[in-house]
Design a protein around this motif. Sequence first.
Motif, PDB file in Angstrom:
ATOM      1  N   UNK A 112      25.838 -46.427 -25.046  1.00 38.16           N
ATOM      2  CA  UNK A 112      26.252 -46.338 -23.647  1.00 38.16           C
ATOM      3  C   UNK A 112      26.388 -44.883 -23.213  1.00 38.16           C
ATOM      4  N   UNK A 113      26.903 -44.038 -24.099  1.00 38.14           N
ATOM      5  CA  UNK A 113      27.002 -42.618 -23.775  1.00 38.14           C
ATOM      6  C   UNK A 113      25.616 -42.007 -23.600  1.00 38.14           C
ATOM      7  N   UNK A 114      24.666 -42.402 -24.453  1.00 37.67           N
ATOM      8  CA  UNK A 114      23.298 -41.905 -24.311  1.00 37.67           C
ATOM      9  C   UNK A 114      22.695 -42.358 -22.984  1.00 37.67           C
ATOM     10  N   UNK A 115      22.960 -43.599 -22.597  1.00 38.55           N
ATOM     11  CA  UNK A 115      22.482 -44.079 -21.298  1.00 38.55           C
ATOM     12  C   UNK A 115      23.064 -43.281 -20.147  1.00 38.55           C
ATOM     13  N   UNK A 116      24.343 -42.966 -20.248  1.00 39.40           N
ATOM     14  CA  UNK A 116      24.978 -42.152 -19.207  1.00 39.40           C
ATOM     15  C   UNK A 116      24.391 -40.749 -19.155  1.00 39.40           C
ATOM     16  N   UNK A 117      24.088 -40.186 -20.307  1.00 34.20           N
ATOM     17  CA  UNK A 117      23.527 -38.835 -20.348  1.00 34.20           C
ATOM     18  C   UNK A 117      22.129 -38.795 -19.749  1.00 34.20           C
ATOM     19  N   UNK A 118      21.355 -39.836 -19.941  1.00 35.19           N
ATOM     20  CA  UNK A 118      19.978 -39.860 -19.430  1.00 35.19           C
ATOM     21  C   UNK A 118      19.929 -40.145 -17.939  1.00 35.19           C
TER      22      UNK A 118
END
Length: 119
Positions: A112-118
């Motif tokens: 989820x953090x990776x999704x937010x970063x992208x």
Amino acid sequence: MLAQKAWRMIRTLIFTYLVSGVLLTALAFALYKFRLPESQITLGISGVYILSCFMGGFMAGKAMRSRKFLWGLLTGILYFAFLLIMSFLQDRTITADAVRLGTVFAMCSLSAMAGGMIS
């Protein structure tokens, strides 16, 4: 302002659980149709967690527009917490071991953090 952010997070979590429902339905169909072994089912469930949380984090990042990775991380943590609470309410105990819980927590929060970063 705070109520607006809370509403955005609730919408994001609802979206994430809807994605999970669709993916789990597809996985159940694959299990029925192809008689998949347990190892592939476990892998599929992990994939559902990762993909759902990634998409939820992406949506949270788009909705919040600032500190996207933190909102994505919060999405993953809340997703995991809801899974844990629902599991506890179903059995009145937590049957998974600490390693499995830690692994699922890491999958949910980090994807989820990776999704937010992208986003």
